[in-house]
Design a protein around this motif. Structure first.
Motif, PDB file in Angstrom:
ATOM      1  N   THR A  34      -3.545   6.595  -3.257  1.00  0.00           N
ATOM      2  CA  THR A  34      -3.133   5.346  -2.603  1.00  0.00           C
ATOM      3  C   THR A  34      -3.131   4.216  -3.635  1.00  0.00           C
ATOM      4  OG1 THR A  34      -4.036   6.086  -0.499  1.00  0.00           O
ATOM      5  CG2 THR A  34      -3.680   3.722  -0.745  1.00  0.00           C
TER       6      THR A  34
ATOM      7  N   ILE B   7       1.170   5.369  -0.395  1.00  0.00           N
ATOM      8  CA  ILE B   7       0.486   6.670  -0.476  1.00  0.00           C
ATOM      9  C   ILE B   7       1.461   7.643  -1.123  1.00  0.00           C
ATOM     10  CG2 ILE B   7      -0.633   8.503   0.863  1.00  0.00           C
ATOM     11  CD1 ILE B   7      -0.819   6.127   3.091  1.00  0.00           C
TER      12      ILE B   7
ATOM     13  N   ILE C  89       0.882  -1.172   0.000  1.00  0.00           N
ATOM     14  CA  ILE C  89       0.000   0.000   0.000  1.00  0.00           C
ATOM     15  C   ILE C  89       0.911   1.212   0.000  1.00  0.00           C
ATOM     16  CG2 ILE C  89      -1.769   1.278   1.281  1.00  0.00           C
ATOM     17  CD1 ILE C  89      -2.709  -1.361   2.453  1.00  0.00           C
TER      18      ILE C  89
ATOM     19  N   SER D  38      -7.303   9.445  -2.335  1.00  0.00           N
ATOM     20  CA  SER D  38      -7.318   9.530  -0.869  1.00  0.00           C
ATOM     21  C   SER D  38      -7.017  10.954  -0.413  1.00  0.00           C
ATOM     22  CB  SER D  38      -6.322   8.527  -0.276  1.00  0.00           C
ATOM     23  OG  SER D  38      -5.094   8.570  -0.971  1.00  0.00           O
TER      24      SER D  38
ATOM     25  N   SER E 241       1.460  10.402  -9.331  1.00  0.00           N
ATOM     26  CA  SER E 241       0.687   9.175  -9.477  1.00  0.00           C
ATOM     27  C   SER E 241       0.623   8.666 -10.921  1.00  0.00           C
ATOM     28  CB  SER E 241      -0.714   9.336  -8.881  1.00  0.00           C
ATOM     29  OG  SER E 241      -1.521  10.057  -9.726  1.00  0.00           O
TER      30      SER E 241
END
Ligand code: 2BA
Ligand code: 2BA
Length: 130
Positions: free
Chosen positions: A64, A28, A26, A53, A34
């Protein structure tokens, strides 16, 4: 019906094969990184799911990534995350106490170092695709 059973059992078995040998990564990351990370993962044939998120502190958007990956490929995924996500200074604007909670009142802008990525690596009990 028999064929359906066969397909289902194949998929289940196929998924369960990965038991004990996969991790859930996971990560972030900042929204700015991204797309780059997404492309890098696709290029490396790494499957992932992206969730929109919100950071609890800055209360601004981040992304995320959930990445279910075989144990032996975790290091490679870490490298991709490191290479594609950068740390940045972000200024937290002063917040007015009007209409807000007095506890969260910050009268002056503060600079916050937001990391390239915050990563959690969890064991996966089962990986099943229906
Ligand atoms: P935010 O919660 O919006 O935090 C953004 C940055 O603000 C953090 O960067 C950190 O430098 C700072 N910060 C956060 N909480 C703070 C506090 N109570 N006091 C002072 N400064 C604070 P990062 O540590 O790189 O975290 C980036 C984002 O990663 C966070 O956004 C949050 O969404 C996530 N994150 C970080 N640590 C986490 C954890 N232990 N569990 C879940 N999410 C986490
Ligand atoms: P599925 O494998 O059924 O995956 C459906 C969705 O489930 C994926 O959406 C992704 O959000 C999530 N997912 C699957 N495996 C995952 C994992 N190991 N970790 C985290 N999330 C996972 P998409 O990424 O949009 O993919 C849609 C479909 O496109 C996939 O269906 C697969 O058939 C195909 N596909 C995905 N990546 C591929 C690749 N690198 N090469 C070829 N086909 C790909």
């Amino acid at each position: 019906m028999d064929r359906l059973k066969k397909v289902v059992s194949f998929t289940l078995t196929d998924g369960l094969k990965g038991m004990n040998s996969m991790k859930m990564v996971i990560a972030i990351v900042q929204d700015k990184d991204s797309n780059r990370l997404s492309h890098a993962l696709v290029e490396a044939n790494v499957r992932a799911t992206k969730l929109a998120s919100t950071g609890g502190f800055l209360k601004s958007g981040n992304t995320t990534f959930m990445i279910g990956i075989e144990d032996e490929r975790v290091d490679g995924v870490m490298t991709l995350i490191k290479e594609n996500c950068q740390s940045r200074e972000q200024v937290m604007a002063p917040m007015s106490s009007m209409g807000g909670n007095a506890d969260s009142y910050v009268p002056y802008p503060i600079e916050v170092q937001v990391g390239g990525a915050t990563v959690f690596i969890l064991p996966i009990d089962q990986f099943i695709q229906f």
